[in-house]
Enzyme design. Structure first.
Site, PDB file in Angstrom:
ATOM      1  N   ASP A 134     -42.993 -72.526  13.598  1.00 26.33           N
ATOM      2  CA  ASP A 134     -41.543 -72.104  13.526  1.00 26.33           C
ATOM      3  C   ASP A 134     -40.941 -71.773  12.316  1.00 26.33           C
ATOM      4  O   ASP A 134     -41.067 -73.115  11.323  1.00 26.33           O
ATOM      5  CB  ASP A 134     -40.472 -73.410  14.380  1.00 26.33           C
ATOM      6  CG  ASP A 134     -39.292 -73.032  14.506  1.00 26.33           C
ATOM      7  OD1 ASP A 134     -39.001 -72.372  13.109  1.00 26.33           O
ATOM      8  OD2 ASP A 134     -38.652 -73.748  15.425  1.00 26.33           O
ATOM      9  N   HIS A 135     -41.109 -70.703  12.362  1.00 27.47           N
ATOM     10  CA  HIS A 135     -41.057 -70.181  10.715  1.00 27.47           C
ATOM     11  C   HIS A 135     -40.033 -70.888   9.356  1.00 27.47           C
ATOM     12  O   HIS A 135     -39.420 -71.914   8.310  1.00 27.47           O
ATOM     13  CB  HIS A 135     -40.961 -69.013  10.181  1.00 27.47           C
ATOM     14  CG  HIS A 135     -39.502 -68.462  10.120  1.00 27.47           C
ATOM     15  ND1 HIS A 135     -39.141 -67.818  11.505  1.00 27.47           N
ATOM     16  CD2 HIS A 135     -38.660 -67.491   9.500  1.00 27.47           C
ATOM     17  CE1 HIS A 135     -38.182 -67.554  11.184  1.00 27.47           C
ATOM     18  NE2 HIS A 135     -37.795 -67.147  10.231  1.00 27.47           N
ATOM     19  N   HIS A 145     -36.155 -72.007  16.972  1.00 23.97           N
ATOM     20  CA  HIS A 145     -35.113 -72.449  15.663  1.00 23.97           C
ATOM     21  C   HIS A 145     -33.647 -73.949  15.359  1.00 23.97           C
ATOM     22  O   HIS A 145     -34.014 -74.129  14.986  1.00 23.97           O
ATOM     23  CB  HIS A 145     -34.662 -71.267  14.700  1.00 23.97           C
ATOM     24  CG  HIS A 145     -35.341 -70.011  15.042  1.00 23.97           C
ATOM     25  ND1 HIS A 145     -37.268 -70.678  14.696  1.00 23.97           N
ATOM     26  CD2 HIS A 145     -35.786 -68.533  15.216  1.00 23.97           C
ATOM     27  CE1 HIS A 145     -37.855 -69.040  14.678  1.00 23.97           C
ATOM     28  NE2 HIS A 145     -36.871 -68.386  14.419  1.00 23.97           N
TER      29      HIS A 145
HETATM   30  C1  BG6 Z   1     -37.288 -64.750  14.126  1.00 22.30           C
HETATM   31  C2  BG6 Z   1     -36.586 -64.001  15.821  1.00 22.30           C
HETATM   32  O1  BG6 Z   1     -38.030 -65.658  14.600  1.00 22.30           O
HETATM   33  O2  BG6 Z   1     -36.313 -64.619  13.688  1.00 22.30           O
HETATM   34  C3  BG6 Z   1     -36.251 -62.737  15.640  1.00 22.30           C
HETATM   35  O3  BG6 Z   1     -37.639 -63.547  16.470  1.00 22.30           O
HETATM   36  C4  BG6 Z   1     -34.742 -62.999  13.954  1.00 22.30           C
HETATM   37  O4  BG6 Z   1     -35.240 -62.247  16.194  1.00 22.30           O
HETATM   38  C5  BG6 Z   1     -35.853 -64.365  13.013  1.00 22.30           C
HETATM   39  O5  BG6 Z   1     -33.936 -62.227  13.648  1.00 22.30           O
HETATM   40  C6  BG6 Z   1     -34.002 -64.777  12.133  1.00 22.30           C
HETATM   41  O6  BG6 Z   1     -35.161 -65.738  10.467  1.00 22.30           O
HETATM   42  P1  BG6 Z   1     -34.292 -65.554   9.846  1.00 22.30           P
HETATM   43  O7  BG6 Z   1     -35.688 -66.570   8.819  1.00 22.30           O
HETATM   44  O8  BG6 Z   1     -34.774 -64.101   8.477  1.00 22.30           O
HETATM   45  O9  BG6 Z   1     -33.713 -66.445  10.101  1.00 22.30           O
END
Ligand code: BG6
Length: 505
Positions: free
Chosen positions: A186-187, A249
Site C-alpha cells: 500500500d504505497h 489507502h
Molecule cells: C493509487 C490509485 O493506488 O493511488 C490511483 O489506484 C490514485 O487511482 C493513486 O490516483 C493516488 O496516489 P498518490 O500517491 O498520487 O496520492
C-alpha cells in the site's frame, strides 16, 4: 524505516511487468535513487521481464529515459548511470510458461556464482492482478520460492476485488509462501508524512492524553485528486473510489490515527494494533449505508482553463457507467478510545485540488470566559496533518490578536518539512523497496489486515451495487464533489476542512 545500510545482502530483483508503467514511473527511479544514496548492496541485479522481446541494451535505454523523466532527483548523471546500468538485465518471459522460471533460476544461480554468495531474491509482481496467482504458483512450483529467509514476493494492489477474492488470493499465497515472505504494497504507507504519524503519536508525550473521545470531537481524512481517470478506465471502471482508495489507502491512514500504541516498533506489533482498529469499526446495515455514505461521479468541466471530459467520456469508458469516482463515508470505531467520535473519509477524482489531509478537531473549551464579542472568532483547536503536496503538521490554537482590545484569532503552530529539513524526502517506493530488501514488513499489509478492510467495506459495496445511482454524473470537474457530501458532514454541524493554498516557492 530502515536504519542500517551495512546489513543489506546481495539481492536480485525480478520485476514482472518490467516494461510497464509502474516500473517506468516508480520502481526504476526508486532503485536508481537508492543506488545514488548508497542503499543498494554492492552485489545486486535487476532482471526486468515482460512479453516484449528486448535486448539488455534496449531495456537499459528505456529505463534511462524513464528515470530521466520520473526520478525525483532529475536526470541521471552520466557517471552514476554508467555504474548502475550494468546491473540491469532483461528477460523475455511468458509468465504462464514454466520454462521462463527455469531461466530465472538459471540466471539467479549465475549471479550467485559470480558473487560467491547466496542472494536474496525479490519477485516484484508489477502486473495486472489476474496474473498474481499464476506467477506465484509458478515461482513456487519451479522451487524458486522455497527459502523463506531469502525469497520475497511483492504484490501490488489491488489485492482482491472483494472479500472473497482477497481470501482466495491469501489462501493461494499461503499454500506456497510463508507470511513473512509476502509483501503486500500500500504505497501510502511508504510516504514520509504517513510514517511520521506514528513518530508524532508515539515519540511524544504531548498528544496521548488528548488522543481520545474525551478531547477529540471528530476526525476527517480527505484525499482529493485533481486528475481524472485518464486512460485507466479499463481498470477503474471495475473498481471505483471505494475499492481503489478507501479500502486501502484511507483506511490505513485511519488505522494510524486510531491505533493503540504498539508494544514496540516491530512489524507484527504494529500490524496487530492496526487490525484491532479495523475489527472495532462498525459494520453498516443497508439502512446505515444510506445514511452514512455518499458516492459521486464527475461530469465534464474546466480545470485550470482547460475543458476536461466527464468520467463517462474518458478514453475507453463505458458511457453508461455506474462506477463512483467520489466516495465519502462516516465511520465509527467502537472501542473505549473512540466511542462516539465520527471519522469522515472522502476521496475523489477531478476535484478542485489535489491534497491529502488528516484533520483532528478537538472539542470546544468547556467554558468561555472572554467577552461575548470575541466568541465569533473563537475556533476549536485542530491538528492538521498534511500528507501531500504540502508536508506539514499544524496545530491551530487561539491567541490574542495584538491591540488594545481583547480579540481572539486562530494561529497555526507549524512544523513543515520544507522549512525544517534541507534533504529531499525519499519517494514512497524507495522506502518500500528498501524495506523489502531488509526484510522489514512494518509498512506492508498483512493478510488478515487486507481481509478486515474488505470485510468492513463489503456492506457498502453490496448496497451500492444493488442500488444503482440515478443521478450520475452528480458533480462537475473542479468542484469538491457532490453536494450530498457536504450534507453528510454538515448534518453533524461540521464542514470539510481544506488547507489554504501555500504560496508557491
Ligand atoms: C493509487 C490509485 O493506488 O493511488 C490511483 O489506484 C490514485 O487511482 C493513486 O490516483 C493516488 O496516489 P498518490 O500517491 O498520487 O496520492
Amino acid at each position: 524505516m530502515s536504519t542500517a545500510k551495512s546489513t543489506i545482502e546481495p539481492t536480485v530483483f525480478v520485476i514482472f511487468g518490467g516494461t510497464g508503467d509502474l516500473n517506468a514511473r516508480k520502481l526504476a527511479p526508486a532503485l536508481y535513487n537508492l543506488f545514488l544514496d548508497g542503499w543498494l548492496p554492492e552485489q545486486f541485479a535487476i532482471i526486468g521481464t515482460g512479453r516484449t522481446s528486448l535486448t539488455d541494451e534496449a531495456f537499459r535505454e528505456k529505463l534511462l529515459a524513464d528515470i530521466n523523466q520520473f526520478s525525483r532527483t532529475g536526470k541521471a548523471e552520466k557517471e552514476t548511470w554508467a555504474k548502475f546500468m550494468p546491473h540491469i538485465h532483461y528477460q523475455v518471459a511468458d509468465v504462464k510458461n514454466a520454462a521462463s522460471y527455469t531461466e530465472f533460476g538459471r540466471r539467479i544461480t549465475e549471479f550467485e556464482q559470480e558473487w560467491k554468495a547466496p542472494a536474496n531474491v525479490i519477485y516484484y509482481l508489477a502486473v495486472a492482478p489476474e496474473f498474481f496467482p499464476i506467477i506465484a504458483t509458478n515461482i513456487a512450483q519451479s522451487k524458486l520460492g522455497a527459502d523463506p529467509e531469502r525469497i520475497r514476493i511483492v504484490i501490488e494492489k489491488p489485492f482482491g476485488h472483494d472479500l472473497a477474492s482477497a481470501k482466495e488470493l491469501n489462501h493461494l499465497l499461503g499454500q506456497h509462501f510463508n507470511e513473512r515472505q509476502i509483501y503486500r504494497i500500500d504505497h501510502y504507507l511508504g510516504k514520509e508524512t504517513v510514517q511520521n504519524i506514528m513518530a508524532f503519536r508515539f515519540a511524544n508525550t504531548l498528544m496521548e492524553p488528548l488522543w481520545n473521545r474525551n478531547y477529540i470531537e471528530h476526525v476527517q481524512i480527505s484525499v482529493t485528486e485533481q486528475l481524472g481517470v485518464g486512460d485507466r478506465s479499463g481498470y477503474y471502471d471495475g473498481a471505483g473510489a471505494l475499492r481503489d482508495m478507501i479500502q486501502n489507502h484511507l483506511l490505513q491512514l485511519l488505522c494510524l490515527v486510531a491505533m493503540e500504541p504498539p508494544v514496540n516498533f516491530t512489524a507484527d506489533e504494529v500490524r496487530n494494533r492496526k487490525v484491532d482498529v479495523l475489527r472495532a469499526m462498525r459494520r453498516f446495515t443497508p439502512e446505515e449505508v444510506r445514511e452514512s455514505t455518499v458516492r459521486g461521479q464527475y461530469g465534464s468541466g474546466w480545470i485550470e482553463g482547460k475543458k476536461v471530459p466527464g468520467y463517462r467520456e474518458e478514453k475507453d469508458a463505458n458511457p453508461k457507467s455506474n462506477t463512483e469516482t467520489f466516495a465519502a463515508v462516516k465511520f465509527f470505531v467502537d472501542n473505549w478510545r473512540w466511542q462516539g467520535v465520527p471519522f469522515y473519509l472522502r476521496t475523489g477524482k477531478r476535484l478542485h485540488r489535489s491534497a491529502s489531509v488528516i484533520t483532528i478537531q478537538f472539542k470546544d473549551v468547556p467554558h468561555f470566559i472572554f467577552p461575548p464579542e470575541t466568541a465569533e472568532s473563537q475556533h476549536q483547536n485542530r491538528l492538521i496533518i498534511s500528507i501531500q503536496p504540502e508536508m506539514s503538521i499544524r496545530l491551530q490554537v487561539q491567541a490574542k490578536r495584538p491591540g488594545l482590545d481583547m480579540m481572539l484569532n486562530t494561529v497555526d503552530m507549524v512544523f513543515d518539512y520544507d522549512g525544517t529539513y534541507t534533504t529531499q524526502a525519499p519517494e514512497a517506493y524507495e522506502t518500500l523497496l528498501l524495506d523489502t530488501m531488509m526484510g522489514d514488513q512494518t509498512l506492508f499489509m498483512r493478510g488478515d489486515q487486507v481481509e478486515a478492510a474488505w470485510d468492513l467495506v463489503m456492506p457498502i459495496l453490496n448496497s451500492w451495487q444493488q442500488r444503482t445511482s440515478q443521478n450520475f454524473p452528480n458533480y462537475s470537474a473542479d468542484s469538491w464533489g457532490p453536494e450530498v457530501a457536504e450534507a453528510l458532514i454538515a448534518r453533524d454541524g461540521f464542514h470539510w476542512f481544506t488547507l489554504p493554498l501555500s504560496p508557491k516557492k
